[in-house]
Design a protein around this motif. Structure first.
Motif, PDB file in Angstrom:
ATOM      1  N   HIS A   1      21.165   1.952  39.826  1.00 33.37           N
ATOM      2  CA  HIS A   1      21.917   0.883  38.820  1.00 33.37           C
ATOM      3  C   HIS A   1      23.288   0.490  39.355  1.00 33.37           C
ATOM      4  O   HIS A   1      24.077   1.544  39.797  1.00 33.37           O
ATOM      5  CB  HIS A   1      21.940   1.564  37.330  1.00 33.37           C
ATOM      6  CG  HIS A   1      22.623   2.893  37.221  1.00 33.37           C
ATOM      7  ND1 HIS A   1      21.774   3.904  37.772  1.00 33.37           N
ATOM      8  CD2 HIS A   1      23.985   3.338  37.119  1.00 33.37           C
ATOM      9  CE1 HIS A   1      22.670   5.260  37.789  1.00 33.37           C
ATOM     10  NE2 HIS A   1      24.169   4.722  37.210  1.00 33.37           N
TER      11      HIS A   1
ATOM     12  N   GLU B   1      24.590  10.097  37.054  1.00 34.41           N
ATOM     13  CA  GLU B   1      23.832  10.785  36.168  1.00 34.41           C
ATOM     14  C   GLU B   1      22.487  10.214  35.970  1.00 34.41           C
ATOM     15  O   GLU B   1      21.499  11.503  35.790  1.00 34.41           O
ATOM     16  CB  GLU B   1      24.669  10.402  34.719  1.00 34.41           C
ATOM     17  CG  GLU B   1      25.985  11.108  34.853  1.00 34.41           C
ATOM     18  CD  GLU B   1      26.639  10.534  33.731  1.00 34.41           C
ATOM     19  OE1 GLU B   1      26.014   9.885  32.464  1.00 34.41           O
ATOM     20  OE2 GLU B   1      27.677  10.782  33.469  1.00 34.41           O
ATOM     21  N   VAL B   2      22.067   9.014  36.256  1.00 41.28           N
ATOM     22  CA  VAL B   2      20.736   8.659  35.832  1.00 41.28           C
ATOM     23  C   VAL B   2      20.248   8.332  37.195  1.00 41.28           C
ATOM     24  O   VAL B   2      20.485   7.410  38.097  1.00 41.28           O
ATOM     25  CB  VAL B   2      20.548   7.461  34.989  1.00 41.28           C
ATOM     26  CG1 VAL B   2      19.366   7.133  34.832  1.00 41.28           C
ATOM     27  CG2 VAL B   2      21.398   7.587  33.808  1.00 41.28           C
TER      28      VAL B   2
ATOM     29  N   ASN C   1      26.990   4.416  41.581  1.00 42.17           N
ATOM     30  CA  ASN C   1      27.130   5.866  42.026  1.00 42.17           C
ATOM     31  C   ASN C   1      25.843   6.476  42.810  1.00 42.17           C
ATOM     32  O   ASN C   1      25.080   6.131  42.291  1.00 42.17           O
ATOM     33  CB  ASN C   1      27.584   6.773  40.784  1.00 42.17           C
ATOM     34  CG  ASN C   1      28.861   6.153  40.006  1.00 42.17           C
ATOM     35  OD1 ASN C   1      29.901   6.088  40.728  1.00 42.17           O
ATOM     36  ND2 ASN C   1      28.983   6.216  38.670  1.00 42.17           N
TER      37      ASN C   1
ATOM     38  N   ILE D   1      15.486   7.919  32.220  1.00 39.75           N
ATOM     39  CA  ILE D   1      15.514   7.113  30.845  1.00 39.75           C
ATOM     40  C   ILE D   1      15.496   5.357  31.359  1.00 39.75           C
ATOM     41  O   ILE D   1      14.832   4.889  30.511  1.00 39.75           O
ATOM     42  CB  ILE D   1      16.909   7.202  30.313  1.00 39.75           C
ATOM     43  CG1 ILE D   1      16.936   6.390  29.120  1.00 39.75           C
ATOM     44  CG2 ILE D   1      18.143   6.992  30.959  1.00 39.75           C
ATOM     45  CD1 ILE D   1      17.632   7.266  27.788  1.00 39.75           C
TER      46      ILE D   1
ATOM     47  N   MET E   1      12.819   2.714  30.298  1.00 40.72           N
ATOM     48  CA  MET E   1      13.169   1.441  29.780  1.00 40.72           C
ATOM     49  C   MET E   1      12.267   0.357  30.466  1.00 40.72           C
ATOM     50  O   MET E   1      11.771  -0.602  29.936  1.00 40.72           O
ATOM     51  CB  MET E   1      14.771   1.497  29.982  1.00 40.72           C
ATOM     52  CG  MET E   1      15.458   1.905  28.980  1.00 40.72           C
ATOM     53  SD  MET E   1      17.359   1.531  29.572  1.00 40.72           S
ATOM     54  CE  MET E   1      18.164   2.182  28.340  1.00 40.72           C
TER      55      MET E   1
ATOM     56  N   ASN F   1      27.691   3.627  26.705  1.00 42.95           N
ATOM     57  CA  ASN F   1      28.923   4.334  26.474  1.00 42.95           C
ATOM     58  C   ASN F   1      30.151   3.562  27.312  1.00 42.95           C
ATOM     59  O   ASN F   1      30.402   3.988  28.577  1.00 42.95           O
ATOM     60  CB  ASN F   1      28.831   5.715  27.125  1.00 42.95           C
ATOM     61  CG  ASN F   1      30.114   6.377  26.892  1.00 42.95           C
ATOM     62  OD1 ASN F   1      31.031   6.219  26.080  1.00 42.95           O
ATOM     63  ND2 ASN F   1      30.501   7.627  27.495  1.00 42.95           N
TER      64      ASN F   1
HETATM   65  P1  AMP Z   1      25.878   6.921  36.521  1.00 41.84           P
HETATM   66  O1  AMP Z   1      26.674   7.956  36.154  1.00 41.84           O
HETATM   67  O2  AMP Z   1      26.531   5.889  37.460  1.00 41.84           O
HETATM   68  O3  AMP Z   1      24.312   7.598  36.726  1.00 41.84           O
HETATM   69  O4  AMP Z   1      25.588   6.131  35.144  1.00 41.84           O
HETATM   70  C1  AMP Z   1      24.835   6.272  34.125  1.00 41.84           C
HETATM   71  C2  AMP Z   1      25.390   5.386  33.019  1.00 41.84           C
HETATM   72  O5  AMP Z   1      24.164   5.275  32.143  1.00 41.84           O
HETATM   73  C3  AMP Z   1      26.203   5.962  32.103  1.00 41.84           C
HETATM   74  O6  AMP Z   1      27.289   4.854  32.312  1.00 41.84           O
HETATM   75  C4  AMP Z   1      25.552   6.060  30.602  1.00 41.84           C
HETATM   76  O7  AMP Z   1      26.779   5.716  29.669  1.00 41.84           O
HETATM   77  C5  AMP Z   1      24.416   5.064  30.920  1.00 41.84           C
HETATM   78  N1  AMP Z   1      23.408   5.255  29.961  1.00 41.84           N
HETATM   79  C6  AMP Z   1      22.610   6.284  29.920  1.00 41.84           C
HETATM   80  N2  AMP Z   1      21.730   6.321  29.065  1.00 41.84           N
HETATM   81  C7  AMP Z   1      21.726   4.820  28.649  1.00 41.84           C
HETATM   82  C8  AMP Z   1      21.027   4.149  27.617  1.00 41.84           C
HETATM   83  N3  AMP Z   1      19.993   4.780  26.985  1.00 41.84           N
HETATM   84  N4  AMP Z   1      21.378   2.942  27.670  1.00 41.84           N
HETATM   85  C9  AMP Z   1      22.319   2.475  28.370  1.00 41.84           C
HETATM   86  N5  AMP Z   1      23.234   3.044  29.154  1.00 41.84           N
HETATM   87  C10 AMP Z   1      22.767   4.115  28.922  1.00 41.84           C
END
Ligand code: AMP
Length: 120
Positions: A104, A99-100, A91, A8, A12, A35
């Motif tokens: 970041h 997660e992503v 992370n 994602i 962006m 979130n």
């Molecule tokens: P991580 O667990 O460190 O990979 O964190 C991924 C973060 O990305 C989480 O805090 C999510 O809430 C955030 N996230 C996922 N999708 C989006 C989005 N479309 N816009 C903003 N934040 C996002």
């Protein structure tokens, strides 16, 4: 493992999904976490394609690394967070709870953030 072009944050960066930009320069993009886990919760991502911090440090140029790290500090300064302080966190992988799969930096602020790790 290869970088996933369909994550994602990559979308962006390509402008394929809307971003509420807080900051952008040639090295980085910052936007609010969807979130939020604190009154201020911003994500700062490099424009360089890297899944995580060690891959970024290994593969990006010193200029790209410095540019990104400076962008993180600039975002915090522009949000007025220097005096009261804040926390940055990244992370990495499964144990890190990532997660992503695009590097970041989470920037948390706006209250006393408490212990560094959940004690559960
Ligand atoms: P991580 O667990 O460190 O990979 O964190 C991924 C973060 O990305 C989480 O805090 C999510 O809430 C955030 N996230 C996922 N999708 C989006 C989005 N479309 N816009 C903003 N934040 C996002």
């Amino acid at each position: 493992m290869a970088y996933d072009e369909n994550n994602i944050f990559a979308k962006m960066l390509r402008g394929e999904i809307p971003v509420k930009k807080i900051y952008e320069d040639e090295y980085a993009l910052a936007f609010p976490d969807i979130n939020p886990q604190a009154p201020v919760h911003v994500l700062v991502i490099p424009k360089f394609k890297a899944r995580n911090f060690p891959e970024f440090v290994q593969n990006a140029t010193n200029e790209q690394i410095a540019g990104f790290m400076k962008a993180v500090a600039t975002v915090a300064a522009q949000l007025g967070l220097q005096e009261d302080g804040y926390r940055i966190l990244s992370n990495i992988g499964k144990n890190g709870g990532q997660e992503v799969p695009h590097l970041h930096i989470h920037l948390f602020a706006g209250k006393v953030l408490g212990p560094m790790l959940c004690k559960k």
